[in-house]
Every structure is written in C-alpha cells, then in structure tokens.
Enzyme design. Structure first.
Site, PDB file in Angstrom:
ATOM      1  N   LYS A 180       0.848  -1.193   0.000  1.00  0.00           N
ATOM      2  CA  LYS A 180       0.000   0.000   0.000  1.00  0.00           C
ATOM      3  C   LYS A 180       0.880   1.238   0.000  1.00  0.00           C
ATOM      4  CE  LYS A 180      -1.690   2.618   3.101  1.00  0.00           C
ATOM      5  NZ  LYS A 180      -1.575   3.937   2.425  1.00  0.00           N
ATOM      6  N   GLU A 222      10.468   0.655  10.159  1.00  0.00           N
ATOM      7  CA  GLU A 222      11.460   1.709   9.932  1.00  0.00           C
ATOM      8  C   GLU A 222      10.750   3.012  10.227  1.00  0.00           C
ATOM      9  OE1 GLU A 222      13.197   4.562   8.875  1.00  0.00           O
ATOM     10  OE2 GLU A 222      13.160   4.029   6.745  1.00  0.00           O
ATOM     11  N   CYS A 242      13.526  10.588   6.966  1.00  0.00           N
ATOM     12  CA  CYS A 242      13.542  10.009   8.313  1.00  0.00           C
ATOM     13  C   CYS A 242      14.916  10.119   8.950  1.00  0.00           C
ATOM     14  CB  CYS A 242      13.077   8.565   8.275  1.00  0.00           C
ATOM     15  SG  CYS A 242      13.923   7.601   7.036  1.00  0.00           S
ATOM     16  N   GLU A 268      10.506  14.906  15.827  1.00  0.00           N
ATOM     17  CA  GLU A 268      10.791  14.915  14.397  1.00  0.00           C
ATOM     18  C   GLU A 268       9.949  16.010  13.735  1.00  0.00           C
ATOM     19  OE1 GLU A 268       9.539  11.347  12.266  1.00  0.00           O
ATOM     20  OE2 GLU A 268      11.435  11.432  11.154  1.00  0.00           O
TER      21      GLU A 268
HETATM   22  P1  NAI Z   1       2.124   7.871   8.616  1.00  0.00           P
HETATM   23  O1  NAI Z   1       2.978   7.030   9.473  1.00  0.00           O
HETATM   24  O2  NAI Z   1       0.748   8.166   9.065  1.00  0.00           O
HETATM   25  O3  NAI Z   1       1.987   7.192   7.169  1.00  0.00           O
HETATM   26  C1  NAI Z   1       2.863   6.257   6.624  1.00  0.00           C
HETATM   27  C2  NAI Z   1       2.055   5.154   5.925  1.00  0.00           C
HETATM   28  O4  NAI Z   1       1.274   4.443   6.872  1.00  0.00           O
HETATM   29  C3  NAI Z   1       1.061   5.665   4.891  1.00  0.00           C
HETATM   30  O5  NAI Z   1       1.021   4.757   3.809  1.00  0.00           O
HETATM   31  C4  NAI Z   1      -0.260   5.652   5.642  1.00  0.00           C
HETATM   32  O6  NAI Z   1      -1.373   5.535   4.821  1.00  0.00           O
HETATM   33  C5  NAI Z   1      -0.100   4.410   6.491  1.00  0.00           C
HETATM   34  N1  NAI Z   1      -0.914   4.394   7.710  1.00  0.00           N
HETATM   35  C6  NAI Z   1      -1.387   5.442   8.433  1.00  0.00           C
HETATM   36  N2  NAI Z   1      -2.075   4.994   9.504  1.00  0.00           N
HETATM   37  C7  NAI Z   1      -2.012   3.643   9.470  1.00  0.00           C
HETATM   38  C8  NAI Z   1      -2.513   2.614  10.323  1.00  0.00           C
HETATM   39  N3  NAI Z   1      -3.192   2.886  11.424  1.00  0.00           N
HETATM   40  N4  NAI Z   1      -2.262   1.333   9.994  1.00  0.00           N
HETATM   41  C9  NAI Z   1      -1.542   1.039   8.902  1.00  0.00           C
HETATM   42  N5  NAI Z   1      -1.066   1.969   8.053  1.00  0.00           N
HETATM   43  C10 NAI Z   1      -1.278   3.250   8.337  1.00  0.00           C
HETATM   44  O7  NAI Z   1       2.886   9.206   8.308  1.00  0.00           O
HETATM   45  P2  NAI Z   1       2.237  10.611   7.881  1.00  0.00           P
HETATM   46  O8  NAI Z   1       0.960  10.898   8.596  1.00  0.00           O
HETATM   47  O9  NAI Z   1       2.153  10.596   6.424  1.00  0.00           O
HETATM   48  O10 NAI Z   1       3.319  11.616   8.424  1.00  0.00           O
HETATM   49  C11 NAI Z   1       3.298  12.036   9.785  1.00  0.00           C
HETATM   50  C12 NAI Z   1       4.671  12.120  10.335  1.00  0.00           C
HETATM   51  O11 NAI Z   1       5.277  10.844  10.293  1.00  0.00           O
HETATM   52  C13 NAI Z   1       5.642  12.990   9.583  1.00  0.00           C
HETATM   53  O12 NAI Z   1       5.553  14.312   9.917  1.00  0.00           O
HETATM   54  C14 NAI Z   1       6.954  12.401   9.977  1.00  0.00           C
HETATM   55  O13 NAI Z   1       7.348  12.934  11.212  1.00  0.00           O
HETATM   56  C15 NAI Z   1       6.656  10.943  10.107  1.00  0.00           C
HETATM   57  N6  NAI Z   1       7.025  10.170   8.913  1.00  0.00           N
HETATM   58  C16 NAI Z   1       8.150   9.430   8.952  1.00  0.00           C
HETATM   59  C17 NAI Z   1       8.540   8.745   7.840  1.00  0.00           C
HETATM   60  C18 NAI Z   1       9.773   7.928   7.828  1.00  0.00           C
HETATM   61  O14 NAI Z   1      10.294   7.670   6.767  1.00  0.00           O
HETATM   62  N7  NAI Z   1      10.256   7.471   8.947  1.00  0.00           N
HETATM   63  C19 NAI Z   1       7.801   8.817   6.591  1.00  0.00           C
HETATM   64  C20 NAI Z   1       6.594   9.565   6.672  1.00  0.00           C
HETATM   65  C21 NAI Z   1       6.252  10.226   7.792  1.00  0.00           C
END
Ligand code: NAI
Length: 799
Positions: free
Chosen positions: A192, A266, A300, A397
């Site tokens: 996804k 990750e 990240c 972050e």
């Molecule tokens: P997120 O963690 O919500 O989204 C990442 C992925 O997880 C997306 O595909 C999303 O649809 C999916 N997702 C969201 N809720 C889920 C759930 N309950 N169960 C399974 N999948 C789920 O990240 P978001 O909201 O896009 O960004 C928020 C913050 O997260 C950012 O500001 C940043 O601090 C952090 N982040 C960190 C990343 C990294 O590479 N470590 C990448 C993206 C965001």
C-alpha cells in the site's frame, strides 16, 4: 565580457523539465486508477476515489481508488494463490524477473522521475539523480540475491505473503526497498503506497505487467491509513513491513501482537549532525545542506540536530547562513532548484507549529531572504539556534527544512547530546581525525553513521534504526533475513506447557517416597541474584517448589516489580561486560562451562527431582556443549565490510542491543536458561533473566557458577517469582532494550502487547516448541542475530 566575468555575474535561468511524457501516461489511464490485483487493474469494490495533487501547484493529477477491507482481501488472496507457483520457480528464474524489473525501470527512468516530482514535490534533480537510480540499483542487487539464495541461506524459507506499507517521502524508492528483497526471497506481496504519493507505485504495477511477472506476485492497493489498517489486520498475512511515523509503527505493533506475523519497522528519527573543530568546515556545510535540506527535510534520517563544537560555532553559523542565502526554493521540475514543495498542507502547518513552539521555548529563528514562490506549499530553509536540548524542536521529528543547532565542548558531551533522544536512526560525524570519528561513531546509538559524508544509501548496505526508530534492516544480507525464516523454527510444533508443581495441590505421594516427603528438605536458601550479589526479595515472600511427586524441594524467592527494577538498574550499570573484548567474553564463557562440568553430578541430581534423571543428565551435558558453542562464537560473530558503488567502505558492525529481559523456557530449567542467556551475553548484552517456573531453584546453582567464573557483577541478574507478574515489569520497563520470551502463545502475545511503550525488540518462540536438546544447525546464528543489531558506519576515502 570575459568568461570569468560571465561566470561571476551569471545568474540562474529557469531550466524546466518537460513533463509531457508523464502527463501523457496519466492521460493514457484517463487520470483514474484502480487497484493492481492479480496482474490486472480492478476498480475499488467500494466505489470511492480520492485526489492526488501536485503539491507545488495544488493541481489535481488524478483520481486514486480508496482501498477497502474487501480490496485488501482480494489482493491477499491473489498473493496467497500466486505463492506456490512463485516459490516453485528456480532461483535463476526469479532472478531474471528481478533483473527484468531493474532493466525496465532504467528504460523508463525519466518518466518515473518526473512522475515522482509531480506527485511528491521533490526537486527533479533528486528524483532523477538519486531516487530512481537507487530504485534500479536495488532491483539489480536483489536479482543477484535471488540467484544466490539457496547457497547463501540454507535452511531458510520465505515468510509467505507479505503486507508492505510505505510513506510518501521516497515513494518509489521505499517500494523498491520493500518489494525487491521480498521477491528475491520468494515471497509474494501486497503493497500500500502512501495516499499522497501513489503514482509511481501504479507505474511500477504497469512495469510488472510489461515484464510478465506472474500474476499475483505483486499487488498494489491504494488508500489511506484505513486501508493500511485493513492490511495489517488481515489474518492471512505472514509478515508486515512498515516505514512511516513512530506513532503508526506503535499502532501496528499493537495490532499484530497476538499474531505470529513477522514485523519490521522503519520509523522516525532526530539524527545528530556532529561537527568537530578539526572538521573541513566547508565540506561539512555542504554535507549539512544535503543532511537537512535534501527532500525539504522530509527524510527520516535527516540531520536535523546540528551539534557544533563550541570553539567553531560562530564561524560555522556564519558559513551556514551564507550558504542558506544561496539555496533556491521553487518549482521542483526546474533543474536548478534545491528545495521543492512540502508534501501537503497538513505537513506545512505542522512544521510552522513546531517552529513557533521552538521559538516560544527560547530558540532564535533565522531564515534567508530568498525569493519564495507565490503559490504551492513551500517552507523556507530555517535555522533555529540557541536550542535547548530538551526543547520540542530538539526532541521531536519536524520532517521539514528546519535545523536545530546546539553546541558541545568535548567528544563525550557530543555523544551524550547525540544519544539524548528516543530515536536512533542515523548520525553524521565530521572530523579530520579518524580516531575521533570512529570513537564517536562507535558510541552513538544509531543504525547508520556517516563519517564525513551524509545521506549515502545503497542496496548492499542495511538501513534501519535503534530504539524508537524501529527494528529490522532494509538492504544487504541483513535486509534479506527480514523476509526469511529458518525452516526449523517456522514449522516447530505448538508448545504445550507442563502443569506447574507449585500451582498444583500437593499430589498423592507414592508409598516409596512418603517417608522422605515427610522429612523436611535440606534447607537450601535460594536468593535472587542482582548486581553480582545474592539478594532477598522485596516482598519477603517465597514460593514452594515441589518435585514431580509432590515432595517439597525448597523455596524460591517471590520476586516483584521492585526486584525487576533493581535488576534492570544493575544490568544497565554493568558496563564492564559490554566494553570487554570478545576474547575476554569467550574466556569467561569457557570458564563457566568448566565449572559446570566439575559440578555436573550434584546439579543433575538436584534437577532430576523435577525433570527426572535422564533429562537432568542430558540438560547438564547439552548445557556444557552449548556454552562451548557460544564461547566459540563470541569472537567470531563478526561484522562485514560492504562495497557500495562509491569511494568508501561501509563497516557493518555487530553491536549488542543493550539490556535484554529474558523469560526463560519452562521445560528445561538448566538447558533452557543456558540456551537463551548465554548467546545474549556472548555478544556483550547484559541480562535480567527469569528462570524456569518449574524449577526456579536452579538459580542457586547458576549464580554459584557465575560467581566462580569471573563474570562481572550485573552481567546476568536473576529474579524468580511468578513469570506473568515479572514479565509485565520487564515488558514495560523503558531501560530494557529487548525482551525475549519462550513460553506458550498467549504469554508471547502478552509480551508483545505490553512492550510497545519504548518499542523494544521482542523475540519469542511464537508459542512453538523449541527442541533445546537437538538444535537445528542454524539455530545458534538465529539466537545471535536476535542478540545483535547492525550499525553501518560509512567511511569515505580519497580526496
Ligand atoms: P504515517 O505514518 O501516518 O503514514 C505512513 C504510511 O502508513 C502511509 O502509507 C499511511 O497511509 C499508512 N498508515 C497510516 N495509519 C495507518 C494505520 N493505522 N495502519 C496502517 N497503516 C497506516 O505518516 P504521515 O501521517 O504521512 O506523516 C506524519 C509524520 O510521520 C511525519 O511528519 C513524519 O514525522 C513521520 N514520517 C516518517 C517517515 C519515515 O520515513 N520514517 C515517513 C513519513 C512520515
């Protein structure tokens, strides 16, 4: 005008990339995409779509299907059905598919780069020169692993159907990091993509069609967090791989606690960028531009905390500000743009809110006076100085182009500040002294350390975090292990714990032993073992321990929360053991084996009361051999050196995890303890062990062994009592870095659920029965893998 004059006065002109081919591709699909399931496009089963937009203009790019639980179910079924055929192919055939994917990605590289920039807002320079070439490199590298799999990973098999959830910051690259190793190891996948950036994943689906990848091997279901939740909740998934926020990582960990799904996470980071006074400051500033302003800081592993040695702080800040004045923010399709658009309004608002909060907490905010676009989602490069280490901008972050600067005086202060975070993803160390750099790198708690370089990634080299940055690695040999399981472990039978003599009413005692049962047992005062000392339990209570025939054998202390806390504190303070050389650790382990050998008869005799003479003898014999095995490994379980395609070496160091809490197996009181605690300490961890519930009196024999074998105090601590109560404290304790539990399935699930707080690594038998007496050939490596985490230290060479 002379060339020199032209060179000095020359300003940037616009150099826009032509998006026509990418736009034509969108039009070819009528700007509306369904899911890619079983090798074909399917409209969503619940007809719902959402927009994906270009964050640099706000313009809609296309309609994207919102995946429901029904779509996920169809995709998982398709992956399950495809699995036997995919696994029946020869490694060479699977390698050719991966190779074909790599070739096809290269052929369409420019279109993919433009599409990525349209959907994500990142500068075309980055998507063209970094993201997409790394995607192709990942598939090439893993085509090689597919070919070599049987000979390099004997006794292993694929997890099965893998659910993968990826973020929006490196959309196609994260897909490659997930899909390439999964396919190379014989898994099928349901992926996804993030809701903000689904387009390149859909373009990849089309590439799978173009190369005739067997239907169902790769399935792509688009949607938001609810779709991700449905994927995680699906009962027929064997492994979940997630990249994204720590918050969602925690939710996934909770949701998968009672399943046997393998999980790799990750997550976020707050990585330190450390500059020493002897660093090449101009290079360090260029590194910093890459460290924090690459991909608008939405990375990240962004070097978001600048730690400067105090003596150079003013000079460095002046250089950074000069450089910031030359950064160009604007339309990401312009090839001379440094900083593109922020992914979404919600992120932009979040960045502003955090910066405001940092300023309210005392930070000084500086932003260059550079032209900013009048429309689209942009945030200027931002420097926050005078940041207090406890400020929100030093701890949380931000995921934006915001640098938080602090100073330090000595290398040890730099390390302390660097590690003052719940995260542990990456770090940069800049110093011309190799001694200082490697000394500091070795002490930083992070999965990746870049020495005099920044943001280098390669398929050959694992990437992943320590602590709340998650666990598991992506890339290289270590990344493949995330998609494999040892066959002996995967198919081990269910464990049926034996009833406990201590919880049973005293049994009918046979005539033959009735006499001895009535005579009081020899009073063996067994105590807890904490910080190298025998200790009375805080509760002041004891547990009766009875033989199989009901005789009272003795009493074991009833440890409680406080005893566990004392034991954890002792384990954390025991720095002598982690700092000792591997040779020293091996010698101590051999000495333990020698002492066990000398006392074999008395220990076996006591143990036989509970497990019978035959098992007792076998336990002692096998324990001596097991200790020899891990003593042998202690100075041989080494790291490796990767050769990524840059002028550098990457040192993949095997590091201990820290303090491990171990709920030892019940069924083999001595051998189970030895088989779990000894591999943990062999590689330099310290341990709080809860010995077998059926015979906790083994603790006395064990501490006598440890006391007579030069094991430094605090290396192994033992607390007896009711495992369910002790497990809770161990699982919830933030100073326990990993939890190992060998018990029935419900206890394993409880351990996973209770330990989500600091996201400690959990290793369990998944409620399966492990044959401690006849271990599989690969089992010692399996335990050592769980006892270590790999830190990759990148060291460049050349001028
Ligand atoms: P997120 O963690 O919500 O989204 C990442 C992925 O997880 C997306 O595909 C999303 O649809 C999916 N997702 C969201 N809720 C889920 C759930 N309950 N169960 C399974 N999948 C789920 O990240 P978001 O909201 O896009 O960004 C928020 C913050 O997260 C950012 O500001 C940043 O601090 C952090 N982040 C960190 C990343 C990294 O590479 N470590 C990448 C993206 C965001």
């Amino acid at each position: 005008m002379s060339i020199v004059e032209k060179f000095v006065t020359m300003d940037y002109g616009p150099a826009p990339e032509d998006p026509r081919e990418a736009v034509a591709w969108l039009d070819k699909h009528n700007r509306r995409f369904g899911h890619f399931i079983n090798g074909a496009w399917h409209p969503p089963l619940v007809a719902k779509y959402f927009d994906t937009t270009d964050p640099s203009t706000g313009e809609k790019l296309s309609d994207i299907a919102q995946g429901s639980a029904l779509d996920i179910d169809a995709a998982v079924k398709s992956a399950r059905t495809a699995l036997p055929h995919w696994q029946s192919l020869t490694p060479h055939t699977r390698a050719r598919y991966l190779y074909a994917l790599a070739r096809q990605i290269q052929k369409h590289s420019r279109r993919l780069a433009v599409l990525e920039t349209l959907d994500n807002g990142k500068p075309i320079r980055e998507s063209r020169d970094i993201d997409i070439p790394l995607v192709a490199r990942h598939f090439y590298h893993h085509a090689g692993w597919a070919q070599l799999l049987p000979q390099e990973f004997p006794g292993h098999e694929a997890c099965g159907v893998v659910g993968q959830i990826i973020p929006w910051n490196f959309p196609l690259l994260m897909l490659a990091w997930k899909i390439a190793p999964a396919l190379a190891t014989g898994n099928t996948v349901v992926l996804k993509p993030a809701e903000f950036t689904p387009l390149t994943a859909l373009a990849f689906a089309e590439i799978c069609q173009e190369i005739d990848l067997p239907a169902g091997v790769v399935n792509i279901v688009t949607g938001d967090g609810h779709t991700g939740e449905a994927l995680v909740a699906h009962p027929d998934i064997d492994k979940i791989a997630f990249t994204g926020s720590t918050e969602v990582g925690r939710a996934i960990r909770k949701a998968t606690a009672s399943s046997h799904q393998k999980l790799s996470l990750e997550l976020g980071g707050k990585s330190p960028f450390i500059i020493f006074e002897d660093a090449d400051l101009d290079s360090a500033v260029e590194g910093l531009v890459d460290g924090i302003w690459f991909n608008q800081g939405q990375v990240c592993c962004a070097g978001s905390r600048l730690l400067m040695q105090e003596s150079i702080a003013d000079q460095l800040i002046a250089k950074i500000c000069d450089r910031m004045n030359t950064l160009r923010v604007g339309p990401p399709l312009d090839k001379s743009i440094d900083i593109g658009a922020i992914i979404a309004r919600v992120q932009l608002d979040r960045i502003q809110r955090l910066v405001d909060q940092g300023v309210a907490e005392g930070a000084t905010c500086w932003q260059p006076s550079i032209p900013m676009p009048s429309r689209g989602l942009y945030f200027p490069p931002t420097l926050l100085s005078n940041v207090h280490p406890t400020s929100i901008v030093a701890q949380q972050e931000i995921f934006g182009p915001v640098l938080a600067a602090m100073t330090f005086r000595t290398p040890s202060e730099a390390v302390e500040l660097a590690n003052n975070t719940a995260y542990g993803l990456a770090a940069c160390v800049w110093s011309e002294s190799i001694n200082v750099s490697l000394h500091v790198a070795s002490q930083i708690k992070a999965g990746v350390v870049w020495v005099n370089c920044t943001n280098l990634f390669d398929a050959s080299t694992g990437f992943g975090g320590y602590r709340e940055s998650g666990y598991g690695r992506e890339g290289g040999r270590e990344g493949l292990l995330e998609y494999l399981e040892p066959t002996w472990f995967k198919h081990a039978p269910q464990l049926h714990p034996r009833p406990l003599a201590i919880d049973q009413p005293p049994q009918q005692i046979p005539e033959s032993v009735a006499d001895s049962a009535n005579t009081p047992p020899i009073d063996r005062t067994v105590k807890l073992f904490i910080a190298g000392k025998q200790a009375r339990p805080d509760s002041g209570y004891s547990l009766e321990v009875r033989a199989a025939d009901g005789r009272l054998l003795g009493e074991a202390p009833l440890g409680n929360r406080k005893d566990i806390r004392n034991a954890v504190e002792a384990a954390r303070k025991a720095t002598a053991w982690p700092k000792s050389t591997a040779h020293t650790r091996a010698q101590v382990l051999y000495y333990i084996a020698e002492n066990l050998s000398q006392r074999r008869e008395e220990i076996a005799t006591r143990l036989s009361d509970v497990v019978g003479q035959q098992q007792a003898d076998s336990e002692v014999t096998a324990s001596i051999e097991r200790i020899f095995t891990y003593a042998a490994w202690a100075d041989k379980y080494e790291g490796t050196i990767h050769n990524p395609p840059f002028r550098n070496v990457t040192l993949a160091m095997q590091e201990p995890i820290g303090t491990i809490g171990i709920l030892c197996p019940q069924e083999a009181p001595l051998l189970g303890f030895i088989s779990t605690v000894i591999p943990a300490i062999a590689v330099g961890n310290t341990v709080v062990g809860v010995p077998s519930e059926i015979y906790p009196l083994i603790t006395a024999d064990l501490y006598q062994l440890f006391e007579s074998s030069d094991l430094p105090p605090g290396t192994v601590n033992m607390v007896t009592g009711r495992p369910s109560e002790l497990l809770k404290t161990l699982a919830e304790h933030d100073d326990v870095d990993a939890l190992w539990v060998f018990a029935d399935a419900p206890t394993c699930a409880t351990a996973k659920t209770l330990s989500i707080g600091n996201l400690k690594q959990v290793f369990t038998n998944e409620g399966r029965s492990i044959d401690w007496f006849n271990p599989a050939p690969s089992s010692d490596r399996f335990f050592l893998q769980h006892a270590t985490q790999i830190k990759n230290i990148w060291v460049p060479y050349g001028e």
